[in-house]
Design a protein around this motif. Sequence first.
Motif, PDB file in Angstrom:
ATOM      1  N   PHE A  74     -10.513   2.767  -4.161  1.00  0.00           N
ATOM      2  CA  PHE A  74     -10.264   4.437  -4.342  1.00  0.00           C
ATOM      3  C   PHE A  74      -9.066   4.798  -5.014  1.00  0.00           C
ATOM      4  O   PHE A  74      -7.916   3.866  -4.744  1.00  0.00           O
ATOM      5  CB  PHE A  74     -10.459   5.271  -3.289  1.00  0.00           C
ATOM      6  N   CYS A  77      -5.555   4.352  -2.902  1.00  0.00           N
ATOM      7  CA  CYS A  77      -5.363   2.964  -2.147  1.00  0.00           C
ATOM      8  C   CYS A  77      -3.921   2.747  -2.576  1.00  0.00           C
ATOM      9  O   CYS A  77      -3.536   2.590  -3.565  1.00  0.00           O
ATOM     10  CB  CYS A  77      -6.249   1.871  -2.551  1.00  0.00           C
ATOM     11  N   VAL A  80      -4.206  -2.703  -2.096  1.00  0.00           N
ATOM     12  CA  VAL A  80      -5.281  -3.644  -2.528  1.00  0.00           C
ATOM     13  C   VAL A  80      -5.791  -3.194  -3.767  1.00  0.00           C
ATOM     14  O   VAL A  80      -5.984  -4.139  -4.834  1.00  0.00           O
ATOM     15  CB  VAL A  80      -6.242  -3.753  -1.468  1.00  0.00           C
ATOM     16  N   CYS A  81      -6.123  -2.165  -4.179  1.00  0.00           N
ATOM     17  CA  CYS A  81      -6.973  -1.637  -5.121  1.00  0.00           C
ATOM     18  C   CYS A  81      -6.199  -1.891  -6.562  1.00  0.00           C
ATOM     19  O   CYS A  81      -6.558  -2.519  -7.454  1.00  0.00           O
ATOM     20  CB  CYS A  81      -7.508  -0.154  -5.056  1.00  0.00           C
ATOM     21  N   HIS A 165     -12.103  -0.338   3.431  1.00  0.00           N
ATOM     22  CA  HIS A 165     -13.284  -0.888   2.430  1.00  0.00           C
ATOM     23  C   HIS A 165     -13.303  -2.238   1.924  1.00  0.00           C
ATOM     24  O   HIS A 165     -12.178  -2.921   2.306  1.00  0.00           O
ATOM     25  CB  HIS A 165     -13.201  -0.099   1.195  1.00  0.00           C
TER      26      HIS A 165
HETATM   27 NI    NI Z   1      -8.316  -0.229  -1.597  1.00  0.00          NI
END
Ligand code: NI
Length: 199
Positions: A74, A77, A80-81, A165
Amino acid sequence: MSARTTRLLLLLAAFLAGLGTIFAIVLLVVRPETAAMVPSAAAIGGPFRLVDQNGQAVTDRDFKGEPYVVFFGFTHCPDVCPTTLMELSDVLDKLGPDAARIGALFITVDPERDTPAELKDYLSSFNPRFKGLTGDLAAIAQVAKSYRVYMKKVPLDNGDYTMDHTALVYLMDKNGKFVAPFNLKRRPEDAAADLRRYL
Ligand code: NI
């Protein structure tokens, strides 16, 4: 059985089901070469109908004949994203012209905030191959379920929220079948060479 015993049994069942899922994921990550032998691995992925960052309808059938990677995340984020999208961008860059024959999907787990326009703005920082996909809550829940993606809205103290997620990158072959989690912890040129094998 008393209501209390029933509830305890239900909790135990839920716990064991959770353990099973974690075990399956660990198997996938640690032993990707055995992924085809894990029953749940064979069932990863499936049909979807979503909307991309340009407002165009996109379905799984659009990727028939080309391998593709799928990442759920998303735009809000914090780490991580964007890290994963940057690493994937590096791999796509290394593919050169071959990148045009490989699909790269970023499917939002936060469709309430991630409109096509929001995705378009966000993805402008990454390789142009990415299709950012969103949809209504039911469509996103369904595609997340078919990829065995865990997603959960987590309220923040400031009244905002974040999303927990699954952060696996799924490699799908040209028939839309799940191959293995795609490993980004290596040189982008090596990851690119690996992807080329599925062309
Ligand atoms: Ni993320």
